[in-house]
Design an enzyme around this catalytic site. Sequence first.
Site, PDB file in Angstrom:
ATOM      1  CG  HIS A  45      -1.943  -1.107   1.167  1.00  0.00           C
ATOM      2  ND1 HIS A  45      -2.117  -1.979   2.218  1.00  0.00           N
ATOM      3  CD2 HIS A  45      -2.792  -1.518   0.203  1.00  0.00           C
ATOM      4  CE1 HIS A  45      -3.052  -2.866   1.901  1.00  0.00           C
ATOM      5  NE2 HIS A  45      -3.474  -2.606   0.685  1.00  0.00           N
ATOM      6  CD  GLU A 149      -5.147  -9.817   2.895  1.00  0.00           C
ATOM      7  OE1 GLU A 149      -5.261  -8.876   3.704  1.00  0.00           O
ATOM      8  OE2 GLU A 149      -4.242  -9.875   2.054  1.00  0.00           O
ATOM      9  CG  ASP A 175      -8.107  -6.465   2.565  1.00  0.00           C
ATOM     10  OD1 ASP A 175      -8.813  -5.583   2.047  1.00  0.00           O
ATOM     11  OD2 ASP A 175      -6.870  -6.432   2.554  1.00  0.00           O
TER      12      ASP A 175
END
Length: 255
Positions: A45, A149, A175
């Site tokens: 990210h 996730e 997630d």
Amino acid sequence: MKNRIKEMLAAGKPVMGTFITLNSPDLVEIAGIAGFDFVIIDAEHGPMDPESLQNLLRGAELRGATPVVRVPETSDTWILKTLYVGAQGIQIPQVNSAEQAARIVRGAKYFPLGSRGVALPRSSSYGLIPLDHAFEEANRETLIVTHCENVLGLKALPEIAAVEGVDVLFVGPYDLSQSLGIPGQIDHPDMKSAVAQVLSVARNAGKPTGIFVTSPEEALRRLDEGFLYIAWSVDGLIFGNACRTALRIMRGNRA
């Protein structure tokens, strides 16, 4: 290099870390000075690439925090380059099958545990230590954390947990909640059931579990549940919330 958090987890001791999403070695150093056991440098990210990762990893080593990198994908190239520049652990998003987990381990470990490419990078002290020693140390000390996730990963978790070389099963609650159709509702009964399932599978496999938390109070609750690898918040959010809190106090009711 000795992986301190891998040793602590093997002894059943909890470890505390935080996510670093900003490309700032200073923030990594501050996290180490503050006392975090590890930092998760988030190349999934965040904007980091293997070249910029090096200075972030050095900052963690300098201040005694074990550097773990969340890679953006499961390709052998990303795993190899991340470990070459000195990561002591890797976190892998969206691990949804035992076959995928086994391929990750093969890419992260040298023979006889895997097929990691041989070179003379930073992780091998640029070739200035015997290679057999470097390979043995890397196989022993590299931490592999797989993310649960996705409902697919949740279903396959017993098989993933059985893969030799997978060290920690990590719950990505936001997630996972999205995959369950209840985005952001981490206290929803379905999420509580999923988290309990992860803990049960990990317990049966004899492996520690990790999870992302947003508050110290949530961290304490997760520790009570049995999680040992606690990743608290994100660097930008920590700084932003601290600023907001201070400003609220300083401004009070003034115009």
